[in-house]
Structure formats: structure tokens, C-alpha cells
Design an enzyme around this catalytic site. Structure first.
Site, short mmCIF file in Angstrom:
data_model
loop_
_atom_site.label_atom_id
_atom_site.label_comp_id
_atom_site.label_asym_id
_atom_site.label_seq_id
_atom_site.Cartn_x
_atom_site.Cartn_y
_atom_site.Cartn_z
N ASP A 91 61.78 -19.89 74.55
CA ASP A 91 61.44 -18.65 73.87
C ASP A 91 62.28 -18.40 72.62
O ASP A 91 63.39 -18.93 72.47
CB ASP A 91 61.67 -17.46 74.82
CG ASP A 91 60.59 -17.33 75.87
OD1 ASP A 91 59.77 -18.27 76.01
OD2 ASP A 91 60.57 -16.30 76.57
N HIS A 142 54.98 -14.78 71.09
CA HIS A 142 56.10 -14.00 71.65
C HIS A 142 56.39 -12.79 70.76
O HIS A 142 57.54 -12.32 70.70
CB HIS A 142 57.32 -14.90 71.77
CG HIS A 142 58.36 -14.43 72.75
ND1 HIS A 142 58.05 -13.89 73.99
CD2 HIS A 142 59.73 -14.43 72.68
CE1 HIS A 142 59.16 -13.58 74.62
NE2 HIS A 142 60.20 -13.88 73.85
N HIS A 146 60.13 -9.57 68.32
CA HIS A 146 60.77 -9.51 69.64
C HIS A 146 61.17 -8.08 70.03
O HIS A 146 62.29 -7.83 70.49
CB HIS A 146 61.99 -10.42 69.68
CG HIS A 146 62.37 -10.87 71.06
ND1 HIS A 146 63.18 -10.12 71.89
CD2 HIS A 146 62.05 -11.98 71.76
CE1 HIS A 146 63.36 -10.75 73.04
NE2 HIS A 146 62.67 -11.90 72.99
N HIS A 236 65.68 -20.90 76.31
CA HIS A 236 65.59 -20.39 74.95
C HIS A 236 66.03 -21.44 73.95
O HIS A 236 66.94 -22.22 74.23
CB HIS A 236 66.45 -19.13 74.79
CG HIS A 236 66.01 -17.98 75.64
ND1 HIS A 236 66.33 -17.89 76.98
CD2 HIS A 236 65.25 -16.89 75.35
CE1 HIS A 236 65.79 -16.78 77.48
NE2 HIS A 236 65.14 -16.15 76.52
#
Length: 271
Positions: A91, A142, A146, A236
């Protein structure tokens, strides 16, 4: 093998056998709950096998015209398919400090993964998105910046999603088919808008907690202890110092493969 991005740019027909069908399982609830990992897999080494590494998504056209994406009430958490299938997801990227090293490790083992990218990061590093496409990885949405979606208006959520879909399509060659809410914070608007944009919501089964910088060994242990057929691993490649995540991948990926896992990418569930 032609990639999706190259096929779109050249107009050539995409070839490649469709992968083994995999259906995704839905979690028991919404929100940011992180389910317990499965039992540790037995370490039974296998010989190298192209079948073991074959993606669940085919690179050819879909067998049937896709239907309307359903509006779910909880994100999908697991993938099930033939054999011991696992999915690695990363991510917040792409980040030129860490994403290339992760891509190098995946390429060294002929493995595909999923990258849930932020549109803002893509806007600065379009070359990394192109590389993901060229090497057969799946790119998901995503959001752009964020944010915590549960604190945004519906219009703002739509903007975060749509802008990211647009920039992914431009750099990757097709619009994303998967969406992951930042922080695992889902709400009804996110499910509805994601479905309108043709995306399925995917969460995770095993959280490495790499964002806490727990140490490379701790990340490796979480993946190996949580390894089981069907798990989706969360790591990540951006959002902070991800050097531990890079080093951990180099350790646990060959171990998973030698234990007989097929580390691959999921296909969308049949509706």
C-alpha cells in the site's frame, strides 16, 4: 508475453492462458478490524513449478462480459483457489526509495503481487506504475491523498476515487478493478462509489504491521506464522521508512515458495 499496458498502447491482441479460478471470501463485518492470521504452513519444499507461480488472473480477455459490480457491506478478506494460494499486497506507493527494490525481489522469483497506489504518489512516479504493468502486477485504487474516508463527504470520496482511477488508467493501461480504503476505514459511501466505478473492495487477512517499524524479523515472523491457504498479506512500499519491509520480503518470499505456496494475484469473483 504482452502486458495489458502494452496491448492497450499497441492495439495488439492480448494472449495468455486464463489462470486458475479463485473466489474471494467476504469478512464478517465492516470497519478496520484486522482478523487473526491462519495457522503456520508446514514446510514441505516443492520443486520449482511454473504452475505454482501462475497468476489467478488471466492476461487474455474475460470469458464472459462482466456484470455490474455489486455493492458490498464488507470488504473481501481472503482468496481461495486450487492449492495453497496466497496474495501479497503493498500500500501507499509508488515510492522510488522502496518500490523498485520490492519489484526487483518479486521479479527475481517470478512472482506477481498487488499494489494499492495513491494517485498523488503516481503523479510523481508514473514510471513505476508503468513497470508494474509491464511486469504483470495488479494495481488497485488507494485514493488520491490517503484520507480517512469516514470523515469525508460523499462528493469528496468520489473525487478521491475518480482522480486515482483516471491516473491509473493513463499510466497502467486500464482502470483499476480493486479498491482498498486507507486505514481499513470503510463506510457505505465507499462501498457504493467503489462499485459504481467498477471496483471490488479488498482488505487483508494478515497485517505485517510494518508501518510500526517492528524490525525485519518481526515482519518475517508475522508473514510466516500467518501463512495459510487463502490469506492476503498487507505490507507497505511507501508512507515512511519501508527498508524493513524490503528486507523482510527478501527473506519470507523464498520461504513461502519453498513451502509450496503459490504467491499470485486474485481474479475478480464471479457474480
Amino acid at each position: 508475453m504482452l502486458t495489458r499496458r502494452r496491448a492497450l498502447l499497441t492495439g495488439a491482441a492480448v494472449v495468455g492462458a486464463a489462470g486458475t479460478a479463485g473466489l474471494l471470501a467476504k469478512g464478517p463485518g465492516t470497519g478496520s478490524a484486522r482478523p487473526a492470521a491462519g495457522a503456520q504452513a508446514a514446510g514441505r519444499p516443492l520443486q520449482p513449478s511454473a504452475y505454482r507461480l501462475r497468476p489467478l488472473t488471466g492476461y487474455g480477455p474475460p470469458r464472459a462480459a462482466p456484470g455490474r459490480t455489486p455493492v458490498r457491506s464488507a470488504p473481501l478478506l481472503r482468496v481461495s483457489g486450487r492449492g495453497s494460494t496466497m496474495v501479497l499486497t503493498f500500500d501507499d506507493g509508488p515510492d522510488p526509495r522502496y518500490t523498485p527494490d520490492i519489484l526487483d525481489t518479486l521479479a527475481a522469483h517470478d512472482v506477481r503481487a498487488m499494489f494499492f497506489v495513491c494517485g498523488e504518489m503516481v503523479s510523481y512516479h508514473k514510471d513505476l506504475l508503468a513497470r508494474m504493468s509491464d511486469e504483470g502486477h495488479v494495481v488497485g485504487n488507494h485514493t488520491w491523498s490517503h484520507p480517512l474516508l469516514t470523515r469525508l463527504t460523499r462528493d469528496r470520496i468520489r473525487s478521491e476515487m475518480e482522480r486515482t482511477c483516471d491516473i491509473i488508467e493513463k499510466g497502467y493501461g486500464e482502470r483499476p478493478r480493486w479498491f482498498r480504503a486507507p486505514y481499513g476505514a470503510w463506510n457505505r459511501a465507499a462501498f457504493q462509489l467503489g462499485a459504481e466505478l467498477g471496483m471490488e473492495p479488498l482488505a487483508w487477512t494478515v497485517d505485517t504491521l510494518d508501518w510500526t517499524s517492528p524490525g525485519t524479523r518481526a515482519i518475517v515472523d508475522r508473514v510466516e506464522n500467518g501463512a495459510a491457504p487463502g490469506v492476503v498479506v498487507l505490507s507497505h512500499d511507501a508512507g515512511g521508512d519501508r527498508s524493513q519491509s524490503v528486507r523482510a520480503l527478501r527473506e519470507y518470499l523464498p520461504e513461502l515458495l519453498e513451502s509450496g505456496y503459490r504467491v499470485t494475484v486474485p481474479r475478480r469473483p464471479h457474480i
